[in-house]
Motif scaffolding. Structure first.
Motif, short mmCIF file in Angstrom:
data_model
loop_
_atom_site.label_atom_id
_atom_site.label_comp_id
_atom_site.label_asym_id
_atom_site.label_seq_id
_atom_site.Cartn_x
_atom_site.Cartn_y
_atom_site.Cartn_z
N GLU A 627 0.79 -1.15 0.01
CA GLU A 627 0.04 0.08 -0.01
C GLU A 627 0.87 1.48 0.05
O GLU A 627 0.82 2.21 -0.86
CB GLU A 627 -0.90 0.04 1.32
CG GLU A 627 -1.65 1.20 1.37
CD GLU A 627 -2.57 1.76 0.38
OE1 GLU A 627 -3.24 0.56 -0.34
OE2 GLU A 627 -2.74 2.78 0.26
N ASN A 631 1.11 3.95 -2.94
CA ASN A 631 0.85 5.45 -2.78
C ASN A 631 2.15 6.23 -3.30
O ASN A 631 1.81 7.25 -3.71
CB ASN A 631 0.55 5.73 -1.04
CG ASN A 631 -0.84 5.49 -0.65
OD1 ASN A 631 -1.55 5.18 -1.67
ND2 ASN A 631 -0.82 5.50 0.53
N ARG A 634 1.75 6.30 -6.64
CA ARG A 634 0.56 7.28 -7.39
C ARG A 634 0.33 8.58 -6.94
O ARG A 634 -0.14 9.50 -7.57
CB ARG A 634 -1.01 6.45 -6.79
CG ARG A 634 -1.29 5.23 -7.52
CD ARG A 634 -2.39 4.60 -7.11
NE ARG A 634 -3.64 5.53 -6.67
CZ ARG A 634 -4.74 4.87 -6.10
NH1 ARG A 634 -4.56 3.90 -5.43
NH2 ARG A 634 -5.41 5.92 -5.97
N HIS A 635 0.84 9.02 -5.88
CA HIS A 635 0.81 10.42 -5.26
C HIS A 635 1.82 11.24 -5.03
O HIS A 635 1.89 12.50 -5.02
CB HIS A 635 -0.13 10.46 -3.95
CG HIS A 635 -1.27 9.42 -3.73
ND1 HIS A 635 -2.20 9.69 -4.68
CD2 HIS A 635 -1.45 8.33 -3.22
CE1 HIS A 635 -3.17 8.86 -4.51
NE2 HIS A 635 -2.71 7.93 -3.28
N GLY A 675 -6.67 3.75 2.22
CA GLY A 675 -5.36 3.11 2.23
C GLY A 675 -4.56 3.24 3.56
O GLY A 675 -4.08 2.29 4.26
MG LIG Z 1 -3.47 4.57 -1.36
#
Ligand SMILES: [Mg+2]
Ligand SMILES: Nc1ncnc2c1ncn2[C@@H]1O[C@H](COP(=O)(O)OP(=O)(O)OP(=O)(O)O)[C@@H](O)[C@H]1O
Length: 727
Positions: A627, A631, A634-635, A675
Motif C-alpha cells: 500500500e 501510494n 500514485r501520489h 489506504g
Molecule cells: Mg493508497
C-alpha cells in the motif's frame, strides 16, 4: 520758644514726664507698662500658637520691659505719695532699671532683626553682646553707684560714668542693629518699616541722653519729655509688626478657604431662612448647568428641593438628607443628593449638593445585571449549587439542582455539599485542592452523586472558588452524563464490532486471494505450459516449418508473456515467496518488481538479512509495504524510495521514506483515506504503532513499530534466537 512748640512739649511731658512733676512721672511709667503688657500678650499668644523661638524671646523681653516700668511706677508712686523719700530709694534703682532697659531692648531687636534678615550667626553674637553688657554693667556699676550718690548729692545720676556706659553701649548696639536691618536686602523684600522705626526710636532715646548731660537745665526740660516719649512709642511699633503679620496671615487664610470653596466638586451654597440662595460656588455650572450669578437670589424650590419638609425635619435633627431629580436646561436628568445645616432655628441654611447621577445609573445597571445573572442561575440547564468552603453547607441551589437531585431548594439549603456526593472523600479533596492551589476553576470529567431516592448517577463537574468578605465561596455546576456515558459505551461497542468485521473481511479476502492465486497458478499456468509444449511439438512436426515459424514463434512469445502475467498476478494476490522464503525475500522480490514497473529507484535494507515471522505478521507487513509503495507511485511524484526493515531489542521496525511532495496532515487524518486507514488497522491489530509524517516538498515517512513480545508470543524460533543473541 513759640507757644505752639511749647504746647507740643507740654503734651509730650504729660505722657513722658521729665519735668519732675510727680503725676506726670506716674503716667510716664503706666503707659509703657500697658504697651509692654500688650506686646507680652501678643507674643505669648503667638508663641503658644506657632511655637516660634522669636515669639518666646519677645515675650521674655516684653516681660522684662513690663517689670521695669511697674518697678519704676511703684517707686515714683511711693515717693509722690510720701511713703518713702526720694533720697532713700534713689541709690537703689538706677543700675537695675538701666540694665533691664538694655536687656529688653536688645532682646526685642535681636528677635525681630533675626527673624526678618536671616543672618543667623551675626545675631547670635549680637544677643551675647546685649545680654553680657546688661548683666556685666549691672555687676560693675551697682556697688559704686550708692557711693557716688552719697559723695555728690548735688549731681544728677546722669553724670555718673556708669550711667554713661549703659547709654553708650545701648546706643552702639541699637545703631548696629539699625544699620544692618535698614540696609539688608533679600528676595522677598526688605524688613518691615515698623521694625526700623522701632529700633530708631530706641536708639534715639539712648543717643539723645548722651547729649543731655552737657545741656543747660532748661534744655533738659525740653529733651527729657521727647526722649521718654521716644522710648514709650517704640513698643507699639513692635506690636504693629505683629498686627501687620496677623492681618496678612488672615487674608491669606481667607483666600485659601475661598479657593477650597471654589474647587469643591459639590455645590456649596448659603441660603437665607426663606431658602433664597445668597452665595454659591463654581460647581453650580457642572451640576445645574447654570452660572453662579444666575442661581443667586433664586429659591431652592426651583431646583427641586422641598425646603419646608426639610426644615421641618431639621427641627429634630441638625443635618438632613434628601435625594431629588433635576433636569438641566439642556434636558439632562440628574439625581441630586442634598445635605442641609441650619445656623440656629430660623437662621441661614448651609447646603451641600452632590451630583449622584453616575452612582445612581451604576446602581441601576448593577441591579439589572444582578437580575440577569439570577435568571441565568435559576434557569440554567445544569445543576448549580453555591456553598461555603469552610462549612460545606449549601447556600443556594437552582431549579435544575432540584430536578437532578430530587430535593427541594429549601431542603438543599439545609444540607452539606458532601451529602450529595457519592464520593465525599474525593469531593473534600477537590475543595482543599481548589483552595490550596489557589485555582479559580477546576473541571472534573466524572464524579458520582447520590439522589434523594438513593440512586447514584455520574456527573461532569465544574467547580470555582471566589471570596466574599474574607470567606471562600464555591460555585459548582453539575451535568448529568449518564446518558452520554451510555451512548459512549454503545459507540465503543459498535466500533469494536466494525473493527472485527473489517478484520474478518480482510481475512476472507486474503483467503480468497490465496485460492484464486492457486487456481491461476495451478490451473491456468499449467494449461498455458501445456499449450506451449503442444505448439512447440507441432512446430517440429511440420513439413515446411519456415513458413509457419514466424507466427508460431509470435504465439509462443504471447504465451510466455501471458505466463509471466499469470505468475505476477498470482504472486501479487498471494506471494508464495512469503510462505516459502520469508518476509525479507518477499519484500526484496516485490521491490525489485516495483522498481522495474514504476522506474522509481528503490533502496532496500534488511537487518538481519533473514527474519522469520509468524505468517499473519509477515503478511500484514507485506500488505503495508504494498500500500505504501503504491501510494508513492500514485501520489508522491518521488524519484527515490528507501525501505528499511530492522529487528531490534525493543521491536521490529519498518520505515518507508520517499523524496516526493510530502503527505499533508489533513490527508493523514481524512476519514476517507482508506489506504492509510488499512495500514493503521493492520498494525493496530498486531499491537504495533504507525507514525506517518509528511514534509512539504521533502517527502513522506511511514514508520512502523511492532513490539517483540507480541511476535514472540507466536511461535517463531528465529526471532527468539536473535533476541537471545542480543543483536
Ligand atoms: Mg493508497
Ligand atoms: N507517499 C505519499 N506522498 C504524498 N501524498 C500521499 C502519499 N501517500 C498518500 N498520500 C496522500 O494521502 C491520501 C490518502 O492516501 P490513501 O492511501 O489512504 O488513499 P488513496 O491512495 O488515495 O486511495 P486508496 O484507497 O486506493 O489507497 C492520498 O490521496 C494522497 O493524496
Amino acid at each position: 520758644m513759640s507757644s505752639a512748640l511749647q504746647n507740643i512739649l507740654d503734651i509730650l511731658a504729660s505722657f513722658g514726664g521729665g519735668r519732675g512733676v510727680p503725676e506726670q512721672e506716674i503716667v510716664r511709667f503706666l503707659l509703657p507698662s500697658f504697651f509692654w503688657a500688650l506686646l507680652l500678650y501678643t507674643s505669648a499668644n503667638q508663641w503658644l500658637k506657632f511655637r516660634l523661638g522669636r515669639d518666646r524671646i519677645i515675650a521674655i523681653a516684653a516681660l522684662i520691659g513690663l517689670v521695669r516700668e511697674l518697678f519704676m511706677f511703684s517707686i515714683s508712686f511711693s515717693v509722690a505719695k510720701g511713703y518713702v523719700s526720694h533720697e532713700s530709694v534713689h541709690p537703689l534703682f538706677p543700675p537695675v532699671e538701666h540694665s533691664l532697659i538694655l536687656l529688653s531692648s536688645t532682646l526685642v531687636s535681636y528677635a525681630f532683626c533675626k527673624h526678618f534678615t536671616e543672618i543667623k550667626g551675626l545675631w547670635r553674637y549680637y544677643l551675647y553682646a546685649g545680654v553680657s553688657a546688661s548683666t556685666g554693667l549691672y555687676l560693675v556699676t551697682a556697688p559704686t553707684w550708692a557711693r557716688f550718690i552719697s559723695l555728690h548729692p548735688e549731681l544728677k545720676f546722669g553724670a555718673f560714668w556708669g550711667d554713661m556706659l549703659y547709654r553708650i553701649t545701648g546706643a552702639v548696639l541699637l545703631l548696629f542693629a539699625l544699620i544692618v536691618t535698614a540696609t539688608y536686602r533679600r528676595q522677598k523684600g526688605k524688613p518691615p518699616t515698623l521694625l526700623i522705626i522701632g529700633i530708631t526710636l530706641l536708639f534715639l532715646d539712648e543717643f539723645l541722653m548722651i547729649f543731655n548731660l552737657y545741656l543747660k537745665e532748661e534744655y533738659k526740660e525740653v529733651f527729657n519729655p521727647i526722649r521718654h516719649n521716644l522710648h514709650i512709642w517704640a513698643v507699639p511699633s513692635f506690636i504693629g509688626i505683629y498686627w501687620n503679620e496677623l492681618r496678612r496671615k488672615l487674608s491669606a487664610k481667607e483666600e485659601q478657604i475661598q479657593k477650597i470653596f471654589e474647587l469643591n466638586p459639590n455645590v456649596l451654597c448659603l441660603a437665607n431662612p426663606e431658602g433664597k440662595v445668597m452665595i454659591a460656588n463654581r460647581a453650580v455650572r457642572d451640576v445645574f448647568g447654570l452660572k453662579e450669578d444666575f442661581i443667586r437670589g433664586k429659591s431652592l424650590k426651583e431646583f427641586g428641593l422641598n425646603l419646608k419638609d426639610m426644615l421641618e425635619g431639621l427641627k429634630n435633627q441638625r443635618t438632613l438628607y434628601s435625594i431629588t431629580p433635576y433636569r438641566t436646561p439642556e434636558g439632562q436628568l440628574k439625581w441630586l443628593y442634598w445635605r442641609l445645616l441650619q445656623d440656629a432655628e430660623g437662621g441661614n441654611i448651609y447646603i451641600n449638593i452632590t451630583d449622584i447621577t453616575e452612582k445612581k445609573l451604576l446602581e441601576e445597571r448593577l441591579a439589572a445585571s444582578e437580575q440577569q445573572y439570577r435568571l441565568l442561575f435559576r434557569y440554567a440547564s445544569d445543576a448549580i449549587l453555591l456553598f461555603d468552603e469552610a462549612s460545606e453547607s449549601i447556600e443556594d441551589a437552582n431549579y435544575a439542582s432540584e430536578m437532578l437531585f430530587g430535593y427541594t431548594a429549601e431542603e438543599l439549603k439545609a444540607m452539606s455539599i458532601l451529602e450529595l456526593s457519592a464520593e465525599p472523600e474525593k469531593t473534600k479533596e477537590t475543595i482543599t485542592r481548589l483552595r490550596k492551589e489557589r485555582l479559580r476553576l477546576l473541571s472534573i470529567p466524572k464524579r458520582l452523586f447520590r439522589r434523594k431516592d438513593g440512586s447514584v448517577f455520574a456527573g461532569e463537574v465544574s467547580i470555582g472558588i471566589y471570596t466574599v468578605k474574607n470567606r471562600h465561596k464555591c460555585i459548582v455546576s453539575i451535568r448529568d452524563i449518564t446518558r452520554r456515558l451510555k451512548q459512549e459505551e454503545r459507540l465503543k461497542q459498535s466500533e469494536q464490532k466494525l473493527r472485527k468485521l473489517t478484520l474478518h473481511l480482510q481475512k476472507v479476502r486474503e483467503e480468497e486471494r490465496a485460492r484464486i492465486a492457486r487456481e491461476i497458478h495451478d490451473e491456468l499456468g499449467q494449461l498455458l505450459t501445456a499449450v506451449k509444449i503442444e505448439i512447440s511439438s507441432l512446430l517440429n512436426r511440420l513439413d515446411n516449418p519456415q513458413a509457419l515459424l514466424r507466427p508460431i514463434n509470435k504465439t509462443l512469445g504471447l504465451i510466455n508473456s501471458t505466463l509471466n502475467t499469470v505468475k505476477r498476478l498470482s504472486m501479487e494476490l498471494r506471494p508464495s515467496v512469503l510462505d516459502h522464503l520469508g518476509i525479507v525475500a518477499a519484500m526484496e522480490w516485490y521491490i525489485e518488481e516495483y522498481e522495474e514497473r514504476t522506474g522509481i529507484i528503490c533502496h532496500f535494507r534488511a537487518s538481519p538479512s533473514s527474519i522469520e515471522l509468524p505468517q499473519q505478521v509477515s503478511l500484514s507487513l507485506f500488505r503495508v509495504l504494498q500500500e505504501a509503495l503504491t501510494n508513492v507511485a500514485r501520489h508522491s511524484k518521488a524519484t527515490e524510495v528507501e525501505v528499511n526493515l530492522t529487528l531490534k531489542q525493543r521491536g521490529l521496525l519498518m520505515g518507508i521514506r520517499d523524496n516526493g511532495i510530502g503527505i499533508r496532515r489533513e490527508e493523514i487524518e481524512a476519514p476517507d483515506s482508506f489506504g492509510i486507514l488499512g495500514i493503521k488497522e493492520r498494525i493496530r491489530e498486531l499491537g504495533g504503532t504507525v507514525m506517518i509524517e509528511g514534509k512539504s516538498g521533502k517527502g513522506t515517512l511511514i514508520m512502523i513499530e511492532l513490539p517483540l513480545q507480541d511476535i514472540i508470543k507466536e511461535d517463531s524460533g528465529k526471532v527468539k534466537e536473535i533476541l537471545s543473541s542480543g543483536s
